[in-house]
Motif scaffolding. Structure first.
Motif, PDB file in Angstrom:
ATOM      1  N   ARG A 118       0.828  -1.212   0.000  1.00  0.00           N
ATOM      2  CA  ARG A 118       0.000   0.000   0.000  1.00  0.00           C
ATOM      3  C   ARG A 118       0.863   1.263   0.000  1.00  0.00           C
ATOM      4  O   ARG A 118       0.589   2.220  -0.731  1.00  0.00           O
ATOM      5  CB  ARG A 118      -0.918  -0.002   1.226  1.00  0.00           C
ATOM      6  CG  ARG A 118      -1.909   1.164   1.247  1.00  0.00           C
ATOM      7  CD  ARG A 118      -2.653   1.241   2.571  1.00  0.00           C
ATOM      8  NE  ARG A 118      -3.491   0.079   2.805  1.00  0.00           N
ATOM      9  CZ  ARG A 118      -3.239  -0.868   3.702  1.00  0.00           C
ATOM     10  NH1 ARG A 118      -2.141  -0.795   4.449  1.00  0.00           N
ATOM     11  NH2 ARG A 118      -4.054  -1.876   3.856  1.00  0.00           N
ATOM     12  N   ASN A 119       1.936   1.243   0.778  1.00  0.00           N
ATOM     13  CA  ASN A 119       2.831   2.404   0.829  1.00  0.00           C
ATOM     14  C   ASN A 119       3.531   2.623  -0.506  1.00  0.00           C
ATOM     15  O   ASN A 119       3.781   3.768  -0.903  1.00  0.00           O
ATOM     16  CB  ASN A 119       3.861   2.222   1.946  1.00  0.00           C
ATOM     17  CG  ASN A 119       3.236   2.277   3.330  1.00  0.00           C
ATOM     18  OD1 ASN A 119       2.164   2.845   3.511  1.00  0.00           O
ATOM     19  ND2 ASN A 119       3.888   1.665   4.306  1.00  0.00           N
ATOM     20  N   LEU A 147      -7.209   0.717  -4.023  1.00  0.00           N
ATOM     21  CA  LEU A 147      -6.955   0.142  -5.348  1.00  0.00           C
ATOM     22  C   LEU A 147      -7.835   0.760  -6.439  1.00  0.00           C
ATOM     23  O   LEU A 147      -7.681   0.430  -7.613  1.00  0.00           O
ATOM     24  CB  LEU A 147      -7.200  -1.378  -5.319  1.00  0.00           C
ATOM     25  CG  LEU A 147      -6.431  -2.195  -4.277  1.00  0.00           C
ATOM     26  CD1 LEU A 147      -6.796  -3.667  -4.392  1.00  0.00           C
ATOM     27  CD2 LEU A 147      -4.926  -2.013  -4.453  1.00  0.00           C
ATOM     28  N   LYS A 148      -8.718   1.673  -6.033  1.00  0.00           N
ATOM     29  CA  LYS A 148      -9.664   2.245  -6.997  1.00  0.00           C
ATOM     30  C   LYS A 148      -8.949   3.003  -8.113  1.00  0.00           C
ATOM     31  O   LYS A 148      -8.014   3.769  -7.867  1.00  0.00           O
ATOM     32  CB  LYS A 148     -10.632   3.191  -6.279  1.00  0.00           C
ATOM     33  CG  LYS A 148     -11.691   2.456  -5.456  1.00  0.00           C
ATOM     34  CD  LYS A 148     -12.664   3.431  -4.806  1.00  0.00           C
ATOM     35  CE  LYS A 148     -13.736   2.674  -4.023  1.00  0.00           C
ATOM     36  NZ  LYS A 148     -14.677   3.605  -3.337  1.00  0.00           N
ATOM     37  N   GLY A 149      -9.404   2.752  -9.336  1.00  0.00           N
ATOM     38  CA  GLY A 149      -8.873   3.469 -10.488  1.00  0.00           C
ATOM     39  C   GLY A 149      -7.535   2.977 -10.990  1.00  0.00           C
ATOM     40  O   GLY A 149      -6.984   3.542 -11.944  1.00  0.00           O
ATOM     41  N   LEU A 150      -6.999   1.907 -10.387  1.00  0.00           N
ATOM     42  CA  LEU A 150      -5.682   1.405 -10.779  1.00  0.00           C
ATOM     43  C   LEU A 150      -5.813   0.115 -11.584  1.00  0.00           C
ATOM     44  O   LEU A 150      -6.733  -0.674 -11.371  1.00  0.00           O
ATOM     45  CB  LEU A 150      -4.822   1.151  -9.547  1.00  0.00           C
ATOM     46  CG  LEU A 150      -4.534   2.374  -8.671  1.00  0.00           C
ATOM     47  CD1 LEU A 150      -3.763   1.967  -7.425  1.00  0.00           C
ATOM     48  CD2 LEU A 150      -3.757   3.423  -9.449  1.00  0.00           C
ATOM     49  N   SER A 151      -4.886  -0.096 -12.484  1.00  0.00           N
ATOM     50  CA  SER A 151      -4.890  -1.311 -13.300  1.00  0.00           C
ATOM     51  C   SER A 151      -4.447  -2.510 -12.460  1.00  0.00           C
ATOM     52  O   SER A 151      -3.528  -2.412 -11.653  1.00  0.00           O
ATOM     53  CB  SER A 151      -3.958  -1.154 -14.499  1.00  0.00           C
ATOM     54  OG  SER A 151      -4.477  -0.215 -15.420  1.00  0.00           O
ATOM     55  N   ILE A 152      -5.107  -3.648 -12.699  1.00  0.00           N
ATOM     56  CA  ILE A 152      -4.813  -4.875 -11.962  1.00  0.00           C
ATOM     57  C   ILE A 152      -4.702  -6.031 -12.939  1.00  0.00           C
ATOM     58  O   ILE A 152      -5.529  -6.175 -13.844  1.00  0.00           O
ATOM     59  CB  ILE A 152      -5.921  -5.186 -10.933  1.00  0.00           C
ATOM     60  CG1 ILE A 152      -5.991  -4.098  -9.863  1.00  0.00           C
ATOM     61  CG2 ILE A 152      -5.704  -6.547 -10.296  1.00  0.00           C
ATOM     62  CD1 ILE A 152      -7.143  -4.271  -8.888  1.00  0.00           C
ATOM     63  N   ILE A 153      -3.685  -6.864 -12.734  1.00  0.00           N
ATOM     64  CA  ILE A 153      -3.567  -8.108 -13.492  1.00  0.00           C
ATOM     65  C   ILE A 153      -3.623  -9.268 -12.513  1.00  0.00           C
ATOM     66  O   ILE A 153      -2.872  -9.309 -11.543  1.00  0.00           O
ATOM     67  CB  ILE A 153      -2.289  -8.138 -14.352  1.00  0.00           C
ATOM     68  CG1 ILE A 153      -2.246  -9.419 -15.173  1.00  0.00           C
ATOM     69  CG2 ILE A 153      -1.026  -7.990 -13.518  1.00  0.00           C
ATOM     70  CD1 ILE A 153      -1.284  -9.353 -16.325  1.00  0.00           C
TER      71      ILE A 153
END
Length: 578
Positions: A118-119, A147-153
């Motif tokens: 997170r940091n 995590l909102k608005g961030l790309s995740i794989i």
């Protein structure tokens, strides 16, 4: 009802009065309108031209920094993602400050690991870096606020990392969290023959399965990795063969539970291991990863034979977590302390000198002083040379998080007491004076020694002589510490090379064919190539490169690395089996 709604309209034309302008009159009036020329704001236009639209950004030209937390499985995923990105043309950098994008590969086992994750996200955003998130944290809880608005794989979608990075660099947010399936059956994950960049070119990490069959009440990883899904034996053997052909001399088998391997596809762990042993070169070694007691119990005889094999480390990681049956029941570990002891006692008898590593959780909900003392007695009895001590952290969404918690101070004190017990004995003192054969594979943390391992996967520090790296060396043990021994090479010792070919350079992409590597290293000058076969295939490779659109026009974009990388995939498949 308000007055404005008292009367209902029968037709839309009812709202048009006789005084309103008719369409014909409106069209006629337009002919008398004189357009007014707007003054251009030249300064504003100049600024706009400085910021090209997202579609004009050239993918594959950026620098990417990759940070991985957690287990060997996670590290293997990170290596695969790095390899694919590098094959596409991206530059993998170890300098976070110079990177255009940060790929953060997370671990959800403990709260501190997620805090670091997170940091790092916060730091990336403060530094105006693009961010792609991977690993178990976003897979298990993708809707967390930070995590909102961030790309995740997702953990099973790592073969699509290039797509996610490309769209993120363009300013888009992409999330790929699905499962790999074939005819409705869940697969082990992405293909094993993808390009990768090994953190250590001498060590190949192979995930033999993902997920597990347990439902431990404290475990968050289950939420991310899911149920057991194993790779077929032939795919694992092929991956091991490719690794040895690239100079690897040590293979690690990893998963959330290696002992459960194959139960979903009609096979088992010993069957896999015997197939792998057949193709391991002389002097190269195989290390087996963590296995839980319930599944190894069924194969003790076969496992003892395998662990006695000269090309397999006599080492096994078997987590016990607690020596209290009541706590194990609350954890839903599906075994009792007697089962664990049976496994350890049998292997210690049948595999002399075997190293047994284990894990213990201090302060699990409901753990009494008596429960903890049982755990202390177990450690005192077996004096494990490798012991991973973990203070319990309640993970959100797990059943254990809802149980009555042990006070924080008590958990800390128990962790401290167990650590003191562990450090009260030295497991290697009796080995001083022994002569051992060790395989040298890496640098020590302080860069003062090379790190090697003996037959029991015990760490031996040897002099930093470049001749020893990647070699099997015979040493004399002259000093022992808590976690290591120090060895002095014998004057007449044979230095044996287990690698069947030159290892890849650090940062070099795995999976590129010999003919394609020639084009990468020598460009399109094929006359100097000594091998007619390689020259013929490399010639085809070069012609295919020149036919790609960005090679015909806009060569100044310096996208040759991208075209070569794409071609590498084509050539690999085209010549497979040739």
């Amino acid at each position: 009802m308000p007055a404005a709604c008292d009367s209902l309209l029968e037709d839309i034309e009812d709202i048009v009065s006789a005084q309103d302008v008719k369409p014909h009159d409106r069209q006629f009036a337009r002919k008398n309108v004189v357009p007014k020329v707007r003054k251009r704001n030249s300064q504003k236009n100049v600024q706009a031209e400085d910021d090209p639209p997202s579609d004009s950004i050239i993918p594959g030209a950026q620098k990417i920094w990759i940070r991985t937390w957690g287990c060997s499985h996670n590290n293997s995923d990170g290596e695969y993602m790095a390899g694919q990105l590098a094959s596409y043309g991206y530059k993998i950098t170890e300098n976070a400050a110079e990177a255009d994008l940060w790929l953060l590969n997370s671990c959800t086992v403990k709260s501190p690991a997620e805090d670091h994750f997170r940091n790092s996200i916060k730091k990336a955003q403060e530094d105006d870096k693009k961010v792609v998130l991977a690993g178990c944290v976003p897979q298990a809880q993708p809707r967390q606020d930070y995590l909102k608005g961030l790309s995740i794989i997702g953990v099973q979608q790592i073969d699509r990392v290039v797509e996610v990075v490309e769209e993120t660099i363009k300013g888009h947010s992409v999330r790929l969290l699905g499962q790999k399936k074939n005819n409705g059956k869940r697969l082990g994950g992405a293909r094993l023959d993808l390009p990768k960049i090994r953190k250590n070119p001498l060590i190949e990490i192979i995930s033999i399965n993902t997920g597990c069959l347990n439902a431990c009440t404290y475990c968050k990883t289950k939420h991310a990795r899911g149920d057991l899904a194993s790779y077929p034996i032939e795919e694992l053997v092929d991956r091991a063969k490719q690794s040895f052909q690239e100079g690897v001399c040590e293979i690690w088998l990893t998963s959330e539970d290696t002992g459960a391997y194959g139960r979903d596809i009609g096979t088992d762990l010993p069957t896999l291991l015997w197939k792998l042993v057949e193709i391991i070169p002389e002097g190269a070694m195989l290390r087996l990863g963590m296995t839980n007691p319930p599944y190894i119990l069924e194969h003790l005889e076969e496992m003892a034979k395998i662990l006695n094999h000269p090309r397999v480390y006599a080492f096994l990681h078997i987590p016990v977590q607690s020596a209290s049956d009541s706590i194990l029941m609350d954890m839903k570990r599906e075994y009792c302390v007697a089962d664990f002891k049976r496994v350890v006692d049998f292997l210690k008898e049948k595999v002399p000198g075997i190293t047994i590593a284990t894990d213990i959780i201090c302060g699990f909900p409901g753990e009494t002083d008596e429960d903890f003392q049982d755990t202390m007695k177990l450690v005192e009895e077996y004096r494990f040379p490798s012991l991973f001590i973990n203070q319990f952290y309640p993970r959100p969404g797990t059943p254990a998080a809802k149980m009555h918690q042990v006070p924080a101070l008590v958990k800390k004190q128990r962790t401290k007491d167990l650590s003191q017990l562990f450090h009260s004995y030295n497991p290697y003192d009796h080995k001083v004076g022994e002569k051992q054969r060790v395989l040298v594979t890496e640098d020590s943390f302080d860069c003062q020694f090379y790190v090697a391992h003996n037959q029991f996967y015990e760490q031996v520090l040897v002099p930093k002589d470049p001749e020893f790296m990647g070699k099997m060396v015979e040493v004399d043990i002259y000093e022992a510490g808590k976690h290591f021994m120090k060895g002095r090479p014998l004057l007449d010792a044979n230095v044996f090379t287990p690698s069947i070919t030159r290892p890849l350079a650090k940062g070099e992409v795995s999976g590129i064919t010999e003919e394609f590597r020639y084009v990468l290293e020598n460009g399109l000058n094929l006359k100097a190539c000594p091998s007619p076969g390689i020259r013929e295939k490399a010639s085809l490779s070069s012609r295919m490169v020149m036919q790609l659109p960005w090679q015909q026009e806009g060569g100044g974009l310096k996208m040759l690395s991208v075209s070569l990388a794409l071609l590498a995939i084509l050539v690999t498949f085209y010549y497979r089996g040739v």
